[in-house]
Design an enzyme around this catalytic site. Structure first.
Site, short mmCIF file in Angstrom:
data_model
loop_
_atom_site.label_atom_id
_atom_site.label_comp_id
_atom_site.label_asym_id
_atom_site.label_seq_id
_atom_site.Cartn_x
_atom_site.Cartn_y
_atom_site.Cartn_z
N CYS A 1 0.83 -1.22 0.00
CA CYS A 1 0.00 0.00 0.00
C CYS A 1 0.85 1.26 0.00
O CYS A 1 0.33 2.37 -0.13
CB CYS A 1 -0.88 0.04 1.24
SG CYS A 1 -1.73 -1.48 1.62
N ARG B 1 -5.35 6.77 -3.77
CA ARG B 1 -5.85 5.40 -3.91
C ARG B 1 -6.19 4.80 -2.55
O ARG B 1 -7.23 4.17 -2.36
CB ARG B 1 -4.79 4.58 -4.63
CG ARG B 1 -4.95 3.09 -4.55
CD ARG B 1 -3.69 2.40 -5.05
NE ARG B 1 -3.73 0.99 -4.77
CZ ARG B 1 -3.40 0.45 -3.62
NH1 ARG B 1 -3.02 1.24 -2.63
NH2 ARG B 1 -3.45 -0.84 -3.43
#
Length: 371
Positions: free
Chosen positions: A196, A237
């Site tokens: 991530c 995101r």
């Protein structure tokens, strides 16, 4: 963000990881080290040694060693297929991992047959690994990167009016967004893992930029631009996935049906899978192409390893510089640099030269925001 085990789901809500990383691969291990990690280190180590051999003028041994490294690299991606298919449930990553072994094997074949220009692409992969693997395997670096990304993502959520707070996720880091499962639509939340953080994409561009020969100033500018854009888009995101999952932005009946019937996932995981596996991953490909274009405008030398990628995929030689209207090198590139670059590619006029955020912790409560 990875999912918490069922035993904790009742009290904490379901958690999904925001990203998927190769650190854990089912139960496959080589000694105490996961098989995937072992293969990755072996491949990158061989690429680095091949790069050193090339620098010392031992082109033949470098080609053969790099050829072996490509085969090991392909095996690494093959071991990741069960993870991407069974746990991450990502069609895109599964297909890419499946395609990696034959493509890597073909690259190995071309090197053995004498295509020295592929050593430049091999160098790029070596630098990519040197950037990525320490982050993936050194605990203190991984902890800092994950928790910093989680904190920055939480700040982004606050800008949009959400302040769930951060708590310890299933991966042991303070990276879980502590939404109250009784107040959200799905009862799920997410947490940040290594993938991530955007480190994978950063490693790709860092490797390409480091491998080519060009003035340091332009390489530095290109690197700063790529890293900055990736960092910003990655946070966007993460915020998107981190809010879509608990608030059920994609819990429409047709999407729930696809996720439950064709992917075998729980209905309340639909928003996470749609946001992460379909929307975010598809847009990531578009973003990478856009970043590549920006980098090429500053550092056209990176077209050389990209041309090699296209040759592997199509079997056809391409002149991307000419196609993009950059047939000439920038003024600050000396004739010697151009000559060296040509030597690196191993291309010759002789007609007889033959010429790539969810921890695999199960989905019962929180999911990692995957790349």
């Amino acid at each position: 963000m990875p999912a918490l085990p069922a035993t904790t789901a009742a009290s904490t809500g379901v958690v999904d990881p925001v990203a998927t990383g190769p650190a854990t691969l089912l139960a496959l291990t080589a000694g105490s080290v996961p098989l995937a990690d072992s293969l990755a280190w072996i491949a990158i180590g061989a690429f680095v040694v091949a790069m050193v051999l090339k620098w010392r003028g031992a082109v033949g041994p470098a080609r053969y060693l790099a050829a072996g490294a490509w085969v090991v690299f392909g095996l690494f991606w093959l071991t990741m297929v069960p993870h991407y298919y069974l746990e991450v449930k990502s069609p895109i990553e599964t297909l890419l991992a499946l395609a990696a072994l034959p493509l890597c094997a073909y690259t190995s074949y071309l090197l053995v047959r004498g295509r020295e220009s592929l050593l430049l692409l091999s160098n790029a992969v070596a630098f990519m690994g040197l950037i990525y693997l320490p982050v993936e395997t050194v605990p203190v670096v991984r902890t800092w990167l994950i928790e910093t990304t989680a904190s920055q993502t939480h700040f982004g959520m606050e800008l949009l009016g959400h302040s769930p707070g951060l708590t310890e996720g299933n991966n042991g880091y303070v990276s879980k967004f502590a939404f109250d499962p009784d107040e959200t639509v799905t009862g799920r939340t997410t947490y940040i893992i290594t993938a991530c953080t955007g480190i994978g994409s950063m490693a790709i561009f860092g490797g390409l930029i480091a491998a080519v020969k060009a003035p340091l100033k332009r390489k530095t500018v290109a690197f700063a631009l790529a890293i900055g854009v990736i960092w910003f888009l990655n946070l966007v995101r993460n915020v998107f996935i981190g809010l879509a999952s608990p608030w059920g932005w994609f819990q429409q009946d047709v999407l729930v049906s696809v996720v439950t019937e064709f992917m075998g996932a729980p209905a309340d995981r639909t928003s996470y899978i749609v946001a992460h596996n379909f929307i975010a991953q598809s847009l990531s490909i578009v973003a990478l192409l856009g970043i590549t274009y920006l980098v090429v405008r500053i550092l056209p030398e990176v077209l050389e390893p990209l041309e090699e990628v296209l040759y592997i995929l199509t079997g056809t030689e391409y002149d991307l510089a000419d196609a993009l209207g950059k047939a000439e090198r920038p003024a600050d590139s000396s004739a010697a640099t151009a000559s060296d670059a040509a030597s690196d590619t191993g291309r010759s006029a002789a007609p007889d030269v033959t010429d790539p955020d969810i921890d695999p912790e199960s989905a019962s409560g929180s999911e990692p925001n995957d790349d």
